[in-house]
Design a protein around this motif. Structure first.
Motif, short mmCIF file in Angstrom:
data_model
loop_
_atom_site.label_atom_id
_atom_site.label_comp_id
_atom_site.label_asym_id
_atom_site.label_seq_id
_atom_site.Cartn_x
_atom_site.Cartn_y
_atom_site.Cartn_z
N PRO A 28 -9.97 -0.77 -1.09
CA PRO A 28 -9.72 -0.75 0.36
C PRO A 28 -10.33 -1.92 1.12
O PRO A 28 -9.71 -2.46 2.04
CB PRO A 28 -10.34 0.59 0.78
CG PRO A 28 -10.20 1.46 -0.43
CD PRO A 28 -10.44 0.54 -1.59
N HIS B 60 2.27 4.77 -2.91
CA HIS B 60 2.38 5.26 -4.28
C HIS B 60 3.73 4.81 -4.84
O HIS B 60 4.79 5.15 -4.30
CB HIS B 60 2.28 6.79 -4.31
CG HIS B 60 2.17 7.36 -5.68
ND1 HIS B 60 2.15 8.71 -5.94
CD2 HIS B 60 2.06 6.75 -6.90
CE1 HIS B 60 2.05 8.92 -7.24
NE2 HIS B 60 1.99 7.74 -7.85
N GLN C 272 4.72 3.65 3.19
CA GLN C 272 4.52 2.39 2.52
C GLN C 272 4.23 1.32 3.58
O GLN C 272 4.89 1.27 4.62
CB GLN C 272 5.78 1.96 1.74
CG GLN C 272 6.27 2.96 0.73
CD GLN C 272 5.55 2.87 -0.59
OE1 GLN C 272 5.05 1.82 -0.96
NE2 GLN C 272 5.49 3.99 -1.31
N PRO D 84 -4.63 -4.30 -8.79
CA PRO D 84 -5.05 -3.26 -7.85
C PRO D 84 -6.07 -3.81 -6.84
O PRO D 84 -6.90 -4.66 -7.18
CB PRO D 84 -5.69 -2.20 -8.75
CG PRO D 84 -5.18 -2.50 -10.13
CD PRO D 84 -4.99 -3.98 -10.17
N SER E 119 5.85 7.65 -2.77
CA SER E 119 5.45 8.20 -1.48
C SER E 119 6.33 7.64 -0.36
O SER E 119 6.86 6.53 -0.44
CB SER E 119 3.99 7.86 -1.19
OG SER E 119 3.80 6.46 -1.09
N THR F 1 0.86 -1.18 0.00
CA THR F 1 0.00 0.00 0.00
C THR F 1 0.90 1.23 0.00
O THR F 1 1.74 1.39 0.88
CB THR F 1 -0.92 0.02 1.24
OG1 THR F 1 -1.79 -1.12 1.18
CG2 THR F 1 -1.75 1.29 1.26
N THR G 72 -1.13 3.54 -7.23
CA THR G 72 -1.42 4.74 -6.43
C THR G 72 -1.90 4.41 -5.03
O THR G 72 -1.77 5.23 -4.12
CB THR G 72 -2.47 5.62 -7.13
OG1 THR G 72 -3.65 4.84 -7.36
CG2 THR G 72 -1.93 6.13 -8.46
N GLU G 73 -2.47 3.23 -4.83
CA GLU G 73 -2.95 2.87 -3.50
C GLU G 73 -2.44 1.49 -3.11
O GLU G 73 -1.28 1.34 -2.79
CB GLU G 73 -4.48 2.95 -3.47
CG GLU G 73 -4.99 4.39 -3.67
CD GLU G 73 -6.49 4.49 -3.55
OE1 GLU G 73 -7.15 3.48 -3.25
OE2 GLU G 73 -7.02 5.60 -3.76
N SER G 74 -3.30 0.45 -3.16
CA SER G 74 -2.89 -0.90 -2.77
C SER G 74 -2.91 -1.82 -3.97
O SER G 74 -3.75 -1.69 -4.86
CB SER G 74 -3.82 -1.46 -1.68
OG SER G 74 -3.76 -0.66 -0.52
#
Length: 278
Positions: A108, A37, A72, A105, A69, A35, A50-52
């Motif tokens: 959530p 970026h 992480q 991808p 990012s 999880t 971009t997410e998970s």
């Protein structure tokens, strides 16, 4: 068994790397749940996460992981081919073939399921249970099958009763057997329709008809696509000269390779390499 399987917390092992390619031995396979970026560069593609996501890599495809990012979270495990092959050949599973099916991808609400599976492996590897590696294989297979159920797998050839399918499968096996190219003295031997037809002991027109029926592409197109993919990999991930790359891909003269690359990639090999450096 110690070096056949292990699992790690990303926070403890990867956050010190802004970029990495292979930080473990090159014969290892990686399933990863992350999880954050990130960007994953492989072959001639760049996939942004971009997410998970779940990510499955294999040692035959060079890749680069770029962390975007700072924050992480997640887990990853590494294992050898013999460890997995108690079930079946790891190369036969679509998620490990490093195609679009290898990067999945996660919404959530789906993240907790995979966190739990990786956490079970992370906990079990530290236990003293005598049969823990059997249990770890089973949990790993849960991850693989849960991932493969997440999306339909298309474009994969299976042996069947159709003669064209069997011929196409044989062609792909011959083609892929020549890669990856890892040393400058390696040179592929099959890089033309006639060479493949000769190896398969059929007429080149028969081969072309079968491949066109199954894939919608000619033999030359399929060969050229794979040569171009490997050329991009070598230009990006090695410091070999253009002449060395040309020879390894079966081109007798560097200028023949240069012409091939420019006509298929719409950019010169030298310019492509410079873009990657910049």
């Amino acid at each position: 068994m110690l070096f056949d399987f292990c699992t790690f917390d990303i926070c403890l092992h990867l956050l010190s790397y802004k970029h990495f390619t292979k930080i473990f031995p090159a014969n290892l396979w990686y399933p990863l749940k992350i999880t954050g970026h990130n960007k994953l560069h492989y072959a001639d593609k760049c996939i942004e996460i971009t997410e998970s996501a779940l990510v499955f890599t294999n040692p035959m495809i060079p890749y680069k992981w770029e962390r975007i990012s700072e924050k992480q979270t997640g887990y990853f495990c590494i294992f050898t081919e013999p460890f997995f092959n108690h079930f079946d050949n790891v190369k036969d599973y679509p998620v490990f073939q490093f195609t679009d099916a290898s990067i999945i991808p996660l919404a959530p609400h789906e993240v907790p399921e995979y966190n739990e599976l990786f956490l079970r492996m992370f906990t079990e590897i530290q236990s003293d249970y005598i049969y823990k590696y059997d249990l770890l294989r089973n949990i790993l297979m849960e991850v693989v099958h849960a991932a493969q159920k997440r999306q339909p797998i298309t474009g994969r050839l299976y042996p069947g009763s159709n003669a064209s399918e069997r011929l196409a499968l044989s062609f792909y096996e011959l083609l892929e057997r020549q890669f990856p190219i890892e040393l400058t003295y390696q040179s592929i031997k099959l890089n033309s329709p006639s060479a493949f037809a000769g190896q398969l002991n059929i007429h080149v027109n028969h081969l072309n008809k079968a491949l066109k029926e199954i894939t919608g592409k000619t033999t030359s197109q399929l060969i050229n696509e794979r040569l171009l993919q490997e050329a991009r990999i070598l230009l990006r991930s090695t410091n070999w000269t253009i002449a060395e790359i040309a020879w390894s891909l079966g081109f007798e003269e560097p200028n023949h390779f240069s012409g091939f690359f420019k006509s298929n990639a719409n950019i010169t090999a030298k310019s492509f390499r410079q873009l990657e450096i910049d």
